[in-house]
Motif scaffolding. Structure first.
Motif, PDB file in Angstrom:
ATOM      1  N   VAL A  63      73.754 -18.828  40.682  1.00 40.38           N
ATOM      2  CA  VAL A  63      72.946 -17.668  41.030  1.00 40.38           C
ATOM      3  C   VAL A  63      72.632 -17.594  42.570  1.00 40.38           C
ATOM      4  CG1 VAL A  63      70.727 -16.347  40.899  1.00 40.38           C
ATOM      5  CG2 VAL A  63      71.652 -17.263  39.054  1.00 40.38           C
ATOM      6  N   PHE A  64      73.251 -16.773  43.341  1.00 40.62           N
ATOM      7  CA  PHE A  64      73.232 -16.721  44.790  1.00 40.62           C
ATOM      8  C   PHE A  64      72.147 -15.575  45.268  1.00 40.62           C
ATOM      9  CE2 PHE A  64      77.078 -18.826  44.434  1.00 40.62           C
ATOM     10  CZ  PHE A  64      77.154 -19.600  45.689  1.00 40.62           C
ATOM     11  N   ILE A  65      71.105 -15.843  46.026  1.00 41.57           N
ATOM     12  CA  ILE A  65      70.417 -14.743  46.299  1.00 41.57           C
ATOM     13  C   ILE A  65      70.460 -14.695  48.163  1.00 41.57           C
ATOM     14  CG2 ILE A  65      67.963 -14.131  46.852  1.00 41.57           C
ATOM     15  CD1 ILE A  65      67.080 -15.546  44.166  1.00 41.57           C
ATOM     16  N   VAL A  66      71.081 -13.637  48.559  1.00 46.70           N
ATOM     17  CA  VAL A  66      71.184 -13.296  49.861  1.00 46.70           C
ATOM     18  C   VAL A  66      70.407 -12.003  50.367  1.00 46.70           C
ATOM     19  CG1 VAL A  66      72.724 -12.898  51.693  1.00 46.70           C
ATOM     20  CG2 VAL A  66      73.656 -14.168  49.748  1.00 46.70           C
ATOM     21  N   ASP A  67      69.147 -12.518  51.171  1.00 49.21           N
ATOM     22  CA  ASP A  67      68.287 -11.406  51.487  1.00 49.21           C
ATOM     23  C   ASP A  67      67.588 -10.676  50.253  1.00 49.21           C
ATOM     24  OD1 ASP A  67      68.624 -11.917  54.195  1.00 49.21           O
ATOM     25  OD2 ASP A  67      70.420 -10.853  54.259  1.00 49.21           O
ATOM     26  N   ASP A  68      68.024  -9.575  49.951  1.00 55.97           N
ATOM     27  CA  ASP A  68      67.514  -8.813  48.873  1.00 55.97           C
ATOM     28  C   ASP A  68      68.594  -8.321  47.811  1.00 55.97           C
ATOM     29  OD1 ASP A  68      68.959  -6.903  50.395  1.00 55.97           O
ATOM     30  OD2 ASP A  68      67.525  -5.176  50.203  1.00 55.97           O
ATOM     31  N   LYS A  69      69.632  -9.126  47.811  1.00 63.78           N
ATOM     32  CA  LYS A  69      70.784  -8.992  46.810  1.00 63.78           C
ATOM     33  C   LYS A  69      71.043 -10.340  46.080  1.00 63.78           C
ATOM     34  CE  LYS A  69      73.383  -5.728  49.512  1.00 63.78           C
ATOM     35  NZ  LYS A  69      72.433  -5.113  50.066  1.00 63.78           N
ATOM     36  N   ILE A  70      71.344 -10.276  44.762  1.00 65.74           N
ATOM     37  CA  ILE A  70      71.383 -11.231  43.712  1.00 65.74           C
ATOM     38  C   ILE A  70      72.976 -11.356  43.216  1.00 65.74           C
ATOM     39  CG2 ILE A  70      70.403 -10.152  41.709  1.00 65.74           C
ATOM     40  CD1 ILE A  70      69.301 -12.960  41.236  1.00 65.74           C
ATOM     41  N   MET A  79      66.598 -14.483  53.571  1.00 67.38           N
ATOM     42  CA  MET A  79      66.678 -15.737  52.577  1.00 67.38           C
ATOM     43  C   MET A  79      68.051 -15.868  51.800  1.00 67.38           C
ATOM     44  SD  MET A  79      64.443 -16.784  49.213  1.00 67.38           S
ATOM     45  CE  MET A  79      65.219 -15.363  48.463  1.00 67.38           C
ATOM     46  N   LYS A  80      68.470 -16.916  52.014  1.00 66.21           N
ATOM     47  CA  LYS A  80      69.569 -17.553  51.526  1.00 66.21           C
ATOM     48  C   LYS A  80      69.291 -18.636  50.383  1.00 66.21           C
ATOM     49  CE  LYS A  80      72.803 -15.884  54.801  1.00 66.21           C
ATOM     50  NZ  LYS A  80      73.968 -16.370  55.768  1.00 66.21           N
ATOM     51  N   LYS A  81      69.849 -18.548  49.142  1.00 67.70           N
ATOM     52  CA  LYS A  81      69.431 -19.509  48.117  1.00 67.70           C
ATOM     53  C   LYS A  81      70.455 -19.510  46.954  1.00 67.70           C
ATOM     54  CE  LYS A  81      65.784 -21.984  45.816  1.00 67.70           C
ATOM     55  NZ  LYS A  81      64.626 -22.278  45.696  1.00 67.70           N
ATOM     56  N   VAL A  82      70.517 -20.730  46.511  1.00 71.45           N
ATOM     57  CA  VAL A  82      71.754 -20.814  45.681  1.00 71.45           C
ATOM     58  C   VAL A  82      71.126 -21.751  44.634  1.00 71.45           C
ATOM     59  CG1 VAL A  82      73.007 -22.454  46.720  1.00 71.45           C
ATOM     60  CG2 VAL A  82      74.302 -21.006  44.827  1.00 71.45           C
ATOM     61  N   TYR A  83      71.236 -21.220  43.301  1.00 71.21           N
ATOM     62  CA  TYR A  83      70.971 -22.069  42.048  1.00 71.21           C
ATOM     63  C   TYR A  83      72.149 -22.314  41.235  1.00 71.21           C
ATOM     64  CZ  TYR A  83      66.289 -20.002  42.572  1.00 71.21           C
ATOM     65  OH  TYR A  83      64.950 -19.516  43.441  1.00 71.21           O
ATOM     66  N   PHE A  84      72.266 -23.830  41.057  1.00 75.14           N
ATOM     67  CA  PHE A  84      73.612 -24.281  40.413  1.00 75.14           C
ATOM     68  C   PHE A  84      73.169 -25.573  39.791  1.00 75.14           C
ATOM     69  CE2 PHE A  84      72.897 -26.730  44.481  1.00 75.14           C
ATOM     70  CZ  PHE A  84      73.454 -27.817  44.054  1.00 75.14           C
ATOM     71  N   LEU A  85      74.334 -25.929  38.891  1.00 77.46           N
ATOM     72  CA  LEU A  85      74.276 -27.277  38.399  1.00 77.46           C
ATOM     73  C   LEU A  85      75.381 -28.214  38.703  1.00 77.46           C
ATOM     74  CD1 LEU A  85      72.924 -28.473  35.956  1.00 77.46           C
ATOM     75  CD2 LEU A  85      74.721 -27.196  34.629  1.00 77.46           C
ATOM     76  N   GLN A  86      75.151 -29.195  39.207  1.00 77.19           N
ATOM     77  CA  GLN A  86      75.983 -30.133  39.881  1.00 77.19           C
ATOM     78  C   GLN A  86      76.838 -30.555  38.985  1.00 77.19           C
ATOM     79  OE1 GLN A  86      75.827 -30.967  43.326  1.00 77.19           O
ATOM     80  NE2 GLN A  86      77.690 -31.934  43.013  1.00 77.19           N
ATOM     81  N   THR A  87      76.765 -30.833  37.760  1.00 79.16           N
ATOM     82  CA  THR A  87      77.675 -31.324  36.692  1.00 79.16           C
ATOM     83  C   THR A  87      78.747 -30.234  36.404  1.00 79.16           C
ATOM     84  OG1 THR A  87      76.180 -30.840  34.903  1.00 79.16           O
ATOM     85  CG2 THR A  87      76.007 -33.094  35.875  1.00 79.16           C
ATOM     86  N   CYS A  88      78.627 -29.016  36.598  1.00 83.31           N
ATOM     87  CA  CYS A  88      79.489 -27.905  36.284  1.00 83.31           C
ATOM     88  C   CYS A  88      80.732 -27.688  37.226  1.00 83.31           C
ATOM     89  CB  CYS A  88      78.623 -26.843  36.242  1.00 83.31           C
ATOM     90  SG  CYS A  88      79.670 -25.147  35.972  1.00 83.31           S
ATOM     91  N   ASP A  89      81.787 -28.079  37.024  1.00 81.55           N
ATOM     92  CA  ASP A  89      83.027 -27.827  37.721  1.00 81.55           C
ATOM     93  C   ASP A  89      83.184 -26.451  38.144  1.00 81.55           C
ATOM     94  OD1 ASP A  89      83.823 -30.497  37.041  1.00 81.55           O
ATOM     95  OD2 ASP A  89      85.026 -29.932  35.382  1.00 81.55           O
ATOM     96  N   THR A  90      83.029 -25.517  37.761  1.00 84.06           N
ATOM     97  CA  THR A  90      83.001 -24.045  38.228  1.00 84.06           C
ATOM     98  C   THR A  90      81.922 -24.060  39.436  1.00 84.06           C
ATOM     99  OG1 THR A  90      83.734 -23.407  35.811  1.00 84.06           O
ATOM    100  CG2 THR A  90      82.851 -21.663  37.496  1.00 84.06           C
ATOM    101  N   CYS A  91      80.775 -24.257  39.071  1.00 84.29           N
ATOM    102  CA  CYS A  91      79.743 -24.235  40.010  1.00 84.29           C
ATOM    103  C   CYS A  91      80.176 -25.165  41.612  1.00 84.29           C
ATOM    104  CB  CYS A  91      78.320 -25.027  39.725  1.00 84.29           C
ATOM    105  SG  CYS A  91      77.618 -23.819  38.589  1.00 84.29           S
ATOM    106  N   GLU A 110      60.692 -15.079  38.337  1.00 86.84           N
ATOM    107  CA  GLU A 110      60.368 -13.659  38.596  1.00 86.84           C
ATOM    108  C   GLU A 110      60.885 -13.062  39.882  1.00 86.84           C
ATOM    109  OE1 GLU A 110      58.334 -12.066  36.584  1.00 86.84           O
ATOM    110  OE2 GLU A 110      58.032 -13.892  35.338  1.00 86.84           O
ATOM    111  N   GLU A 111      61.288 -13.718  40.725  1.00 86.60           N
ATOM    112  CA  GLU A 111      62.041 -13.404  42.056  1.00 86.60           C
ATOM    113  C   GLU A 111      63.315 -12.860  41.581  1.00 86.60           C
ATOM    114  OE1 GLU A 111      63.081 -14.693  46.179  1.00 86.60           O
ATOM    115  OE2 GLU A 111      62.914 -16.252  44.790  1.00 86.60           O
ATOM    116  N   MET A 112      64.248 -13.695  40.919  1.00 88.22           N
ATOM    117  CA  MET A 112      65.383 -13.494  40.329  1.00 88.22           C
ATOM    118  C   MET A 112      65.358 -12.026  39.437  1.00 88.22           C
ATOM    119  SD  MET A 112      67.408 -16.954  39.439  1.00 88.22           S
ATOM    120  CE  MET A 112      66.300 -18.157  39.305  1.00 88.22           C
ATOM    121  N   TYR A 113      64.282 -11.912  38.464  1.00 90.50           N
ATOM    122  CA  TYR A 113      64.144 -10.839  37.713  1.00 90.50           C
ATOM    123  C   TYR A 113      63.933  -9.650  38.544  1.00 90.50           C
ATOM    124  CZ  TYR A 113      61.865  -7.542  34.518  1.00 90.50           C
ATOM    125  OH  TYR A 113      61.631  -6.430  33.754  1.00 90.50           O
ATOM    126  N   ALA A 114      63.090  -9.667  39.621  1.00 97.09           N
ATOM    127  CA  ALA A 114      62.665  -8.525  40.428  1.00 97.09           C
ATOM    128  C   ALA A 114      64.082  -8.065  41.050  1.00 97.09           C
ATOM    129  CB  ALA A 114      61.906  -8.895  41.487  1.00 97.09           C
TER     130      ALA A 114
END
Length: 114
Positions: A91-98, A1-13, A41-45
């Protein structure tokens, strides 16, 4: 699984999303689509701590004077669910790494995995 959580209004993101190849990533803009309890919970794990996910540089953190309070993991969890700005991003999640945040070290680690 590959996922990214971001904020569109954030220049750094936005800069990091251009810098990193996000082809094949599920992208979630956290202001328009808040994180769910299951996603948190997934991010916490993967991270082992709500505090690691918590953005202590958020304006609201200072406005609420949270730096002068002793916060528990349960407090961090509730703040993360209540207000999207408290999530350290991206926050990037790549397989089992965060990969949490925008430090050069974190982004370099992410690029090495990809």
């Amino acid at each position: 699984m590959k996922k990214v959580y971001f904020l569109q209004t954030c220049d750094t993101c936005r800069r990091i999303l251009k810098e990193v190849n996000t082809d094949g990533f599920e992208r979630q803009e956290i202001k328009a689509n808040n994180i769910s309890v299951e996603q948190l919970e997934e991010m916490y794990a993967l991270s082992g701590s709500y505090e690691a996910l918590f953005n202590k540089r958020a304006k609201l953190y200072k406005a609420m004077d949270l730096k002068n309070q002793e916060l528990s993991e349960a407090d961090y969890r509730q703040f993360l669910l209540d207000e999207y700005t408290f999530l350290k991003r991206p926050v990037f999640i790549v397989d089992d790494k965060i990969f949490i945040g925008n430090s050069k070290k974190v982004i370099e680690s992410l690029k090495n995995i990809l």
